[in-house]
Design a protein around this motif. Structure first.
Motif, PDB file in Angstrom:
ATOM      1  N   ALA A 160       0.843  -1.205   0.000  1.00  0.00           N
ATOM      2  CA  ALA A 160       0.000   0.000   0.000  1.00  0.00           C
ATOM      3  C   ALA A 160       0.874   1.249   0.000  1.00  0.00           C
ATOM      4  O   ALA A 160       2.096   1.181   0.131  1.00  0.00           O
ATOM      5  N   GLY A 161       0.235   2.404  -0.152  1.00  0.00           N
ATOM      6  CA  GLY A 161       0.939   3.685  -0.089  1.00  0.00           C
ATOM      7  C   GLY A 161       2.002   3.818  -1.165  1.00  0.00           C
ATOM      8  O   GLY A 161       1.757   3.567  -2.352  1.00  0.00           O
ATOM      9  N   ASP A 162       3.208   4.188  -0.737  1.00  0.00           N
ATOM     10  CA  ASP A 162       4.306   4.410  -1.686  1.00  0.00           C
ATOM     11  C   ASP A 162       4.796   3.120  -2.331  1.00  0.00           C
ATOM     12  O   ASP A 162       5.584   3.160  -3.282  1.00  0.00           O
ATOM     13  N   GLN A 163       4.358   1.981  -1.809  1.00  0.00           N
ATOM     14  CA  GLN A 163       4.776   0.699  -2.383  1.00  0.00           C
ATOM     15  C   GLN A 163       4.016   0.374  -3.673  1.00  0.00           C
ATOM     16  O   GLN A 163       4.422  -0.518  -4.420  1.00  0.00           O
ATOM     17  N   ILE A 164       2.916   1.093  -3.917  1.00  0.00           N
ATOM     18  CA  ILE A 164       2.115   0.832  -5.117  1.00  0.00           C
ATOM     19  C   ILE A 164       2.808   1.447  -6.330  1.00  0.00           C
ATOM     20  O   ILE A 164       3.062   2.664  -6.362  1.00  0.00           O
ATOM     21  N   PRO A 165       3.130   0.659  -7.345  1.00  0.00           N
ATOM     22  CA  PRO A 165       3.712   1.232  -8.572  1.00  0.00           C
ATOM     23  C   PRO A 165       2.633   1.974  -9.364  1.00  0.00           C
ATOM     24  O   PRO A 165       1.538   1.445  -9.581  1.00  0.00           O
ATOM     25  N   VAL A 166       2.960   3.209  -9.792  1.00  0.00           N
ATOM     26  CA  VAL A 166       1.976   4.034 -10.498  1.00  0.00           C
ATOM     27  C   VAL A 166       2.642   4.744 -11.676  1.00  0.00           C
ATOM     28  O   VAL A 166       3.727   5.319 -11.532  1.00  0.00           O
ATOM     29  N   VAL A 167       1.999   4.698 -12.842  1.00  0.00           N
ATOM     30  CA  VAL A 167       2.390   5.519 -13.996  1.00  0.00           C
ATOM     31  C   VAL A 167       1.112   6.077 -14.617  1.00  0.00           C
ATOM     32  O   VAL A 167       0.024   5.564 -14.370  1.00  0.00           O
ATOM     33  N   GLY A 168       1.271   7.102 -15.431  1.00  0.00           N
ATOM     34  CA  GLY A 168       0.130   7.676 -16.118  1.00  0.00           C
ATOM     35  C   GLY A 168      -0.075   7.027 -17.478  1.00  0.00           C
ATOM     36  O   GLY A 168       0.817   6.335 -17.986  1.00  0.00           O
ATOM     37  N   VAL A 200      -5.752  -3.896  -5.618  1.00  0.00           N
ATOM     38  CA  VAL A 200      -6.730  -3.845  -4.522  1.00  0.00           C
ATOM     39  C   VAL A 200      -7.461  -2.511  -4.633  1.00  0.00           C
ATOM     40  O   VAL A 200      -6.840  -1.444  -4.564  1.00  0.00           O
ATOM     41  N   LYS A 201      -8.781  -2.598  -4.828  1.00  0.00           N
ATOM     42  CA  LYS A 201      -9.563  -1.385  -5.071  1.00  0.00           C
ATOM     43  C   LYS A 201     -10.542  -1.127  -3.935  1.00  0.00           C
ATOM     44  O   LYS A 201     -11.084  -2.049  -3.336  1.00  0.00           O
ATOM     45  N   GLU A 202     -10.760   0.149  -3.696  1.00  0.00           N
ATOM     46  CA  GLU A 202     -11.776   0.583  -2.737  1.00  0.00           C
ATOM     47  C   GLU A 202     -12.373   1.880  -3.264  1.00  0.00           C
ATOM     48  O   GLU A 202     -11.642   2.833  -3.517  1.00  0.00           O
ATOM     49  N   ASN A 203     -13.688   1.867  -3.465  1.00  0.00           N
ATOM     50  CA  ASN A 203     -14.364   3.032  -4.062  1.00  0.00           C
ATOM     51  C   ASN A 203     -13.725   3.414  -5.398  1.00  0.00           C
ATOM     52  O   ASN A 203     -13.496   4.599  -5.694  1.00  0.00           O
ATOM     53  N   ASP A 204     -13.434   2.389  -6.212  1.00  0.00           N
ATOM     54  CA  ASP A 204     -12.849   2.556  -7.543  1.00  0.00           C
ATOM     55  C   ASP A 204     -11.460   3.188  -7.527  1.00  0.00           C
ATOM     56  O   ASP A 204     -10.973   3.655  -8.559  1.00  0.00           O
ATOM     57  N   LYS A 205     -10.825   3.230  -6.373  1.00  0.00           N
ATOM     58  CA  LYS A 205      -9.465   3.742  -6.259  1.00  0.00           C
ATOM     59  C   LYS A 205      -8.523   2.583  -5.934  1.00  0.00           C
ATOM     60  O   LYS A 205      -8.868   1.668  -5.184  1.00  0.00           O
ATOM     61  N   ALA A 206      -7.319   2.640  -6.488  1.00  0.00           N
ATOM     62  CA  ALA A 206      -6.321   1.623  -6.198  1.00  0.00           C
ATOM     63  C   ALA A 206      -5.691   1.940  -4.846  1.00  0.00           C
ATOM     64  O   ALA A 206      -5.042   2.970  -4.677  1.00  0.00           O
ATOM     65  N   VAL A 207      -5.901   1.039  -3.872  1.00  0.00           N
ATOM     66  CA  VAL A 207      -5.354   1.264  -2.528  1.00  0.00           C
ATOM     67  C   VAL A 207      -4.252   0.266  -2.185  1.00  0.00           C
ATOM     68  O   VAL A 207      -3.656   0.329  -1.110  1.00  0.00           O
ATOM     69  N   GLY A 208      -3.977  -0.647  -3.125  1.00  0.00           N
ATOM     70  CA  GLY A 208      -2.938  -1.615  -2.854  1.00  0.00           C
ATOM     71  C   GLY A 208      -2.721  -2.564  -4.003  1.00  0.00           C
ATOM     72  O   GLY A 208      -3.449  -2.541  -5.003  1.00  0.00           O
ATOM     73  N   VAL A 209      -1.728  -3.409  -3.850  1.00  0.00           N
ATOM     74  CA  VAL A 209      -1.419  -4.470  -4.815  1.00  0.00           C
ATOM     75  C   VAL A 209      -1.043  -5.711  -4.011  1.00  0.00           C
ATOM     76  O   VAL A 209      -0.319  -5.620  -3.012  1.00  0.00           O
ATOM     77  N   ILE A 210      -1.536  -6.854  -4.435  1.00  0.00           N
ATOM     78  CA  ILE A 210      -1.177  -8.115  -3.793  1.00  0.00           C
ATOM     79  C   ILE A 210      -0.705  -9.094  -4.853  1.00  0.00           C
ATOM     80  O   ILE A 210      -1.285  -9.159  -5.943  1.00  0.00           O
ATOM     81  N   THR A 211       0.367  -9.814  -4.550  1.00  0.00           N
ATOM     82  CA  THR A 211       0.967 -10.710  -5.537  1.00  0.00           C
ATOM     83  C   THR A 211       1.007 -12.156  -5.017  1.00  0.00           C
ATOM     84  O   THR A 211       0.807 -12.419  -3.829  1.00  0.00           O
ATOM     85  N   MET A 212       1.315 -13.052  -5.923  1.00  0.00           N
ATOM     86  CA  MET A 212       1.440 -14.459  -5.555  1.00  0.00           C
ATOM     87  C   MET A 212       2.571 -14.653  -4.532  1.00  0.00           C
ATOM     88  O   MET A 212       2.490 -15.504  -3.648  1.00  0.00           O
ATOM     89  N   HIS A 213       3.626 -13.847  -4.646  1.00  0.00           N
ATOM     90  CA  HIS A 213       4.735 -13.925  -3.698  1.00  0.00           C
ATOM     91  C   HIS A 213       4.282 -13.534  -2.295  1.00  0.00           C
ATOM     92  O   HIS A 213       4.738 -14.102  -1.300  1.00  0.00           O
ATOM     93  N   ASP A 214       3.368 -12.563  -2.211  1.00  0.00           N
ATOM     94  CA  ASP A 214       2.827 -12.167  -0.908  1.00  0.00           C
ATOM     95  C   ASP A 214       2.062 -13.330  -0.281  1.00  0.00           C
ATOM     96  O   ASP A 214       2.143 -13.570   0.928  1.00  0.00           O
TER      97      ASP A 214
END
Length: 324
Positions: free
Chosen positions: A209-217, A303-317
């Protein structure tokens, strides 16, 4: 005693299995309204279920108590010998006692009957002889009788203990269903090990979550996106605009872009991303999110909440958390 090395061990095993199978099959015919009465007594019990039994019956009783406790019925085992030397103090008037004895005449158990009556504790007996001392003293009797033990001498408790164990399971499952016991309830009784992790862990407990989420435009060049994917180490990046999730870009999208002849030097995220993408929510069980990944043959979920990306979860997690 000498060992016969020409003995047919497989034939002996098959005989034992068939005898015990037949004994269990006959158990259904021995069910009476006392089974319903026993379930009602336990469901309305304001105390706990106390299981007791001597010898092999005690070993089976210990397992029955453990099964009851793990499926929503507070229960524990008391050794009848110890009960006569102080452990009767563990049994209270509001408790229900389940006493096991194949003969119904085990002295260590029958000697406790006056004490149960004096306390006012309800008594469920599990014997092979309804007319025995224990069978007649009980408020509800569960008949676990067998025609023949699997032991060729008809002495060692074998078929009878199997039937007692099956009857205990039948009791526990009937109570579980009547209580509406859920998988999450079961997990709270098994917080340790993989079972608890699979049933209790939620996506929000292990997601990035937070800064750990990869984001590009959407206008980000492919080369820039690859740097983000590499730096975050999740094998993917989200594609967002003004905080809204537009799609995702993964290693698989890169391979497809190359296969399709896309100019990787001029392509932007809008050209190569997967619009939308598979997602989950923070409150989803991790095991459910894992199934989502497996069903779709993917290694990560947004991971979405109210159509916003709040996290990412992977198979490694999932692997690190012990969900897999």
């Amino acid at each position: 005693m000498t060992t016969n090395y020409s003995f047919n061990f497989l034939a002996s095993a098959r005989r034992t299995i068939n005898l015990e199978k037949d004994a269990v099959a006959q158990l259904e015919q021995r069910l009476t309204d006392d089974f319903t009465r026993a379930c009602d007594m336990i469901l309305t019990c304001t105390g706990r279920v106390v299981v007791t039994g001597m010898g092999k019956s005690g070993h089976i009783g210990n397992k029955i108590a453990a099964t009851l406790a793990s499926t929503g019925t507070p229960a524990f085992f008391v050794h009848p010998g110890e009960a006569s030397h102080g452990d009767m103090g563990m049994i209270q008037p509001d408790d229900v006692v389940i006493a096991l004895s194949n003969s119904g005449e085990s002295s260590e158990v029958t000697s406790l009957l006056p004490l149960f009556k004096r306390l006012g504790s309800k008594l469920i007996s599990m014997t092979g002889k309804p007319e025995s001392t224990l069978g007649l003293a009980a408020d509800a009797h569960l008949n676990t009788g067998v025609d023949q033990e699997a032991c060729p001498l008809n002495l060692a408790p074998t078929s009878s203990t199997t039937c007692a164990l099956v009857m205990g399971d039948a009791l526990a499952v009937a109570l579980l269903e009547a209580r509406g016991f859920t998988a999450e309830d079961f997990a709270f009784s098994h917080p340790g090990g993989s079972l608890g992790r699979r049933l209790l862990l939620k996506v929000e407990d292990i997601m990035h979550a937070g800064d750990q989420i990869p984001v590009v435009g959407p206008d980000a060049p492919l080369a820039e996106a690859l740097l983000v994917v590499t730096s975050k180490g999740l094998g993917m990046t989200t594609v967002q605009q003004d905080g809204s999730l537009l799609g995702i870009f993964t290693d698989g999208d890169l391979r497809r872009a190359i296969d399709n002849g896309v100019d990787i030097h001029s392509a932007t995220m809008a050209d190569v991303m997967t619009a939308g993408g598979k997602s989950t929510t923070p409150g989803t069980l991790a095991a459910e999110a894992l199934k989502n990944m497996e069903d779709n043959k993917i290694n990560a979920l947004v991971v979405k909440e109210n159509d916003k990306a709040v996290g990412v979860i992977t198979m490694h997690d999932m692997l690190r958390a012990g969900v897999i």
